[in-house]
Design a protein around this motif. Structure first.
Motif, mmCIF file in Angstrom:
data_model
loop_
_atom_site.group_PDB
_atom_site.id
_atom_site.type_symbol
_atom_site.label_atom_id
_atom_site.label_comp_id
_atom_site.label_asym_id
_atom_site.label_seq_id
_atom_site.Cartn_x
_atom_site.Cartn_y
_atom_site.Cartn_z
ATOM 1 N N THR A 108 -49.780 54.273 44.377
ATOM 2 C CA THR A 108 -50.697 55.213 45.029
ATOM 3 C C THR A 108 -51.812 55.578 44.063
ATOM 4 O OG1 THR A 108 -49.555 57.204 44.253
ATOM 5 C CG2 THR A 108 -48.786 56.231 46.340
ATOM 6 N N ALA A 109 -52.939 55.948 44.605
ATOM 7 C CA ALA A 109 -54.076 56.332 43.780
ATOM 8 C C ALA A 109 -53.789 57.594 42.975
ATOM 9 C CB ALA A 109 -55.312 56.532 44.653
ATOM 10 N N GLN A 110 -52.880 58.416 43.441
ATOM 11 C CA GLN A 110 -52.554 59.663 42.759
ATOM 12 C C GLN A 110 -51.590 59.456 41.588
ATOM 13 O OE1 GLN A 110 -52.272 59.278 46.156
ATOM 14 N NE2 GLN A 110 -54.243 60.240 46.591
ATOM 15 N N SER A 111 -51.053 58.289 41.434
ATOM 16 C CA SER A 111 -50.065 58.022 40.396
ATOM 17 C C SER A 111 -50.718 57.965 39.020
ATOM 18 C CB SER A 111 -49.362 56.691 40.679
ATOM 19 O OG SER A 111 -48.509 56.365 39.616
ATOM 20 N N ASP A 112 -50.003 58.450 38.023
ATOM 21 C CA ASP A 112 -50.466 58.370 36.639
ATOM 22 C C ASP A 112 -49.966 57.095 35.960
ATOM 23 O OD1 ASP A 112 -51.828 60.772 36.750
ATOM 24 O OD2 ASP A 112 -50.108 61.942 36.044
#
Length: 172
Positions: A108-112
């Protein structure tokens, strides 16, 4: 007394890992330096069904080291197909044998999570009007995860100038 000998050469450009067919080879009579390893012309028919192990240009001499009866993909490796859009393939000029990295982005784009990659070798390239399919050789144990990332649209290719050292692949 002639010192020429009949040898087998590529009838046209052959890609690495290509299966040799009857139209792929021809016999020519040449004078070769004794240090040049070449397949004798009398053995041309025995090459049918074998694979070239590296790219060979039209007219290139086929040597015993350039052909193999070994199965494909090689033991311990798998072929993963990476589909690229015209925007993704851009100026990439990939050919069989080229070193690449299959880069997998976070789910996901929110993942670090940092992207990971697997060193690979191009086995085949099929260019179409709406997409390019690049078949890459990867370690067998990584093939399923890479294939899953390709299907999910999270994989891309990076073309490298040389084979990447195993010590730099993946888990940085």
């Amino acid at each position: 007394m002639s010192t020429s000998q009949d040898i087998v050469v590529a009838g046209h450009d052959l890609d690495a890992y290509e299966v040799i067919g009857a139209d792929d080879v021809r016999v020519v009579s040449v004078t070769l330096d004794p240090s040049v390893a070449a397949i004798p012309g009398r053995d041309a028919s025995a090459l049918i069904g074998q694979r070239v192990t590296g790219a060979v240009e039209a007219g290139g001499v086929l040597s015993p080291g350039l052909v193999s009866e070994d199965a494909f993909p090689p033991e311990g490796q798998s072929v993963v197909r990476v589909t690229l859009t015209p925007d993704q393939s851009g100026e990439l000029a990939l050919e069989p044998g080229d070193a690449v990295r299959v880069v997998v982005s976070a789910a996901t784009a929110q993942s670090d999570t940092e992207p990971t990659y697997t060193a690979a070798q191009v086995a085949a390239v099929r260019v179409g009007t709406s997409r390019t399919v690049v078949e890459v050789l990867v370690p067998h144990e990584e093939a399923v995860a890479l294939s899953d990332a390709v299907v999910a649209g999270r994989a891309s290719l990076v073309q490298d100038s040389a084979v990447i050292s195993e010590t730099t692949a993946g888990d940085e």
